[in-house]
Write a protein that holds these residues in place. Sequence first.
Motif, mmCIF file in Angstrom:
data_model
loop_
_atom_site.group_PDB
_atom_site.id
_atom_site.type_symbol
_atom_site.label_atom_id
_atom_site.label_comp_id
_atom_site.label_asym_id
_atom_site.label_seq_id
_atom_site.Cartn_x
_atom_site.Cartn_y
_atom_site.Cartn_z
ATOM 1 N N VAL A 60 83.976 24.785 30.087
ATOM 2 C CA VAL A 60 85.642 24.948 29.978
ATOM 3 C C VAL A 60 85.727 25.512 28.483
ATOM 4 O O VAL A 60 85.141 25.147 27.683
ATOM 5 C CB VAL A 60 86.014 23.536 30.146
ATOM 6 N N LEU A 61 86.206 26.545 28.706
ATOM 7 C CA LEU A 61 86.594 27.415 27.346
ATOM 8 C C LEU A 61 87.843 27.444 26.800
ATOM 9 O O LEU A 61 88.636 26.919 27.963
ATOM 10 C CB LEU A 61 85.829 29.055 27.543
ATOM 11 N N LYS A 62 88.324 28.162 25.980
ATOM 12 C CA LYS A 62 89.672 27.919 25.379
ATOM 13 C C LYS A 62 90.659 28.596 26.205
ATOM 14 O O LYS A 62 91.668 27.881 26.722
ATOM 15 C CB LYS A 62 89.783 28.947 24.072
ATOM 16 N N ASN A 63 90.251 29.526 27.064
ATOM 17 C CA ASN A 63 91.384 30.292 27.943
ATOM 18 C C ASN A 63 90.993 30.619 29.446
ATOM 19 O O ASN A 63 91.328 31.173 30.080
ATOM 20 C CB ASN A 63 91.584 31.689 27.537
ATOM 21 N N CYS A 64 89.815 29.709 29.743
ATOM 22 C CA CYS A 64 89.340 29.824 31.051
ATOM 23 C C CYS A 64 88.173 28.861 31.320
ATOM 24 O O CYS A 64 87.960 28.006 30.586
ATOM 25 C CB CYS A 64 88.573 31.424 31.570
ATOM 26 N N VAL A 65 87.896 28.665 32.731
ATOM 27 C CA VAL A 65 86.461 27.984 33.238
ATOM 28 C C VAL A 65 85.667 28.939 33.451
ATOM 29 O O VAL A 65 85.880 29.804 34.311
ATOM 30 C CB VAL A 65 86.963 27.227 34.136
ATOM 31 N N ARG A 66 84.375 29.012 32.992
ATOM 32 C CA ARG A 66 83.322 30.079 33.327
ATOM 33 C C ARG A 66 82.480 29.312 34.155
ATOM 34 O O ARG A 66 81.577 28.448 34.027
ATOM 35 C CB ARG A 66 82.587 30.397 31.884
ATOM 36 N N VAL A 67 82.279 30.139 35.351
ATOM 37 C CA VAL A 67 81.161 29.906 36.192
ATOM 38 C C VAL A 67 79.828 30.809 35.969
ATOM 39 O O VAL A 67 79.773 32.117 36.216
ATOM 40 C CB VAL A 67 81.705 29.929 37.658
ATOM 41 N N ASN A 68 78.646 30.040 35.516
ATOM 42 C CA ASN A 68 77.391 30.742 35.288
ATOM 43 C C ASN A 68 76.563 30.907 36.402
ATOM 44 O O ASN A 68 76.047 29.848 37.059
ATOM 45 C CB ASN A 68 76.987 29.990 34.225
ATOM 46 N N TYR A 69 76.434 32.070 37.181
ATOM 47 C CA TYR A 69 75.472 32.181 38.281
ATOM 48 C C TYR A 69 74.108 32.043 37.788
ATOM 49 O O TYR A 69 73.417 31.593 38.323
ATOM 50 C CB TYR A 69 75.774 33.606 38.961
ATOM 51 N N LYS A 70 73.791 33.320 36.748
ATOM 52 C CA LYS A 70 72.280 32.893 36.206
ATOM 53 C C LYS A 70 72.696 33.618 35.018
ATOM 54 O O LYS A 70 73.546 34.151 34.659
ATOM 55 C CB LYS A 70 71.300 34.010 37.150
ATOM 56 N N GLU A 71 71.424 33.774 34.266
ATOM 57 C CA GLU A 71 71.483 34.039 32.765
ATOM 58 C C GLU A 71 72.190 35.470 32.555
ATOM 59 O O GLU A 71 72.032 36.492 33.110
ATOM 60 C CB GLU A 71 70.165 34.330 32.167
ATOM 61 N N ASN A 72 73.441 35.573 31.848
ATOM 62 C CA ASN A 72 74.144 36.703 31.550
ATOM 63 C C ASN A 72 75.024 37.375 32.636
ATOM 64 O O ASN A 72 75.556 38.486 32.584
ATOM 65 C CB ASN A 72 73.219 37.875 30.919
ATOM 66 N N TYR A 73 75.137 36.496 33.632
ATOM 67 C CA TYR A 73 75.908 36.939 34.894
ATOM 68 C C TYR A 73 76.927 35.726 35.035
ATOM 69 O O TYR A 73 76.660 34.520 35.374
ATOM 70 C CB TYR A 73 75.337 37.012 36.043
ATOM 71 N N HIS A 74 78.146 35.872 34.744
ATOM 72 C CA HIS A 74 79.259 34.993 35.152
ATOM 73 C C HIS A 74 80.461 35.240 35.322
ATOM 74 O O HIS A 74 81.053 36.537 35.412
ATOM 75 C CB HIS A 74 79.286 34.078 33.827
ATOM 76 N N ILE A 75 81.257 34.395 35.974
ATOM 77 C CA ILE A 75 82.721 34.933 36.257
ATOM 78 C C ILE A 75 83.635 33.824 35.458
ATOM 79 O O ILE A 75 83.479 32.856 35.268
ATOM 80 C CB ILE A 75 83.021 34.527 37.783
ATOM 81 N N ASP A 76 84.621 34.756 34.629
ATOM 82 C CA ASP A 76 85.514 33.716 33.993
ATOM 83 C C ASP A 76 87.008 33.429 34.732
ATOM 84 O O ASP A 76 87.360 34.554 35.266
ATOM 85 C CB ASP A 76 85.848 34.418 32.596
ATOM 86 N N MET A 77 87.290 32.417 34.882
ATOM 87 C CA MET A 77 88.486 31.783 35.838
ATOM 88 C C MET A 77 89.485 31.393 35.071
ATOM 89 O O MET A 77 89.592 30.065 34.666
ATOM 90 C CB MET A 77 88.186 31.132 36.823
ATOM 91 N N PRO A 78 90.588 32.316 34.514
ATOM 92 C CA PRO A 78 91.716 31.923 33.646
ATOM 93 C C PRO A 78 92.534 30.908 34.584
ATOM 94 O O PRO A 78 92.538 31.523 35.984
ATOM 95 C CB PRO A 78 92.424 33.035 33.329
ATOM 96 N N VAL A 79 93.178 29.941 34.170
ATOM 97 C CA VAL A 79 93.812 28.914 35.131
ATOM 98 C C VAL A 79 95.347 29.296 34.831
ATOM 99 O O VAL A 79 95.847 28.886 33.605
ATOM 100 C CB VAL A 79 93.359 27.465 34.720
ATOM 101 N N PHE A 80 96.099 29.379 35.944
ATOM 102 C CA PHE A 80 97.579 29.683 35.935
ATOM 103 C C PHE A 80 98.499 28.564 36.603
ATOM 104 O O PHE A 80 97.624 28.118 37.409
ATOM 105 C CB PHE A 80 98.052 30.897 36.206
#
Length: 240
Positions: A60-80
């Motif tokens: 859980v980051l400042k402006n999104c929730v980050r889903v980490n698939y594997k090292e250095n691969y992720h999706i940032d999910m801003p919540v609206f």
Amino acid sequence: NQGSYAMKTLIQQDEEYDIDVGVVFDKVALDSFERKEPAYIKNHIGKKLKDDRFLKTPSVLKNCVRVNYKENYHIDMPVFRKNGEILELASARSWEQSDPKSINKWFATEKSNKAHLKKIVQLLKKWSKSRNEWSMPSGLIFSILASECYCNDERFDKSFYGTLSAINLRLQRNKNIQIPNTSIVITSNDQHLTKVKNLSEKLKSFFNGSFKLYGEDDKQRAIKIWKHFFSDRYFDEFLK
């Protein structure tokens, strides 16, 4: 889809790959939660996204929730949350009005009219990450400034240099950044304003320093200046 993924201004930095996909909830649905502040909602979503198949648990980051698939691969999910016709982003401290679809549409039009714009934005982002100690603006702010201050020239290097020069002068006059086609002033947020001030100071130091020596009549000197600007060994192979 939003951010550099949707605008097609992604850059590869330190072998890290990420895309941005916003998640939208109706405000009425979120009103049923015990607490409604952004941090609580993002933490709730982070817990729901936990899965043992992921290498790491969602962050859980400042402006999104980050889903980490594997090292250095992720999706940032801003919540609206959708409040009527208005989208509001769950930022670090509050719900901020935002319209990613409108931004995507605006940038697509700008790119179609400005041949070098996409590449200029990518290089600005690359430059902004060239020193670990720097704290620079978001890709959106670079996109807005590059479009507003775009310098048209058939030669890409001259277009890029001219755009940098125009951004430098623009920020010395005015550091307010407004999202196109909206009344949203990004720099009303102190954190964004501080980063824009940092950008202005760095550009000013280059134009008062090494860029004073820039000249298209001396290719080797120009290459040395770009090497210093980007702090990148890429240019070494072109130096005699």
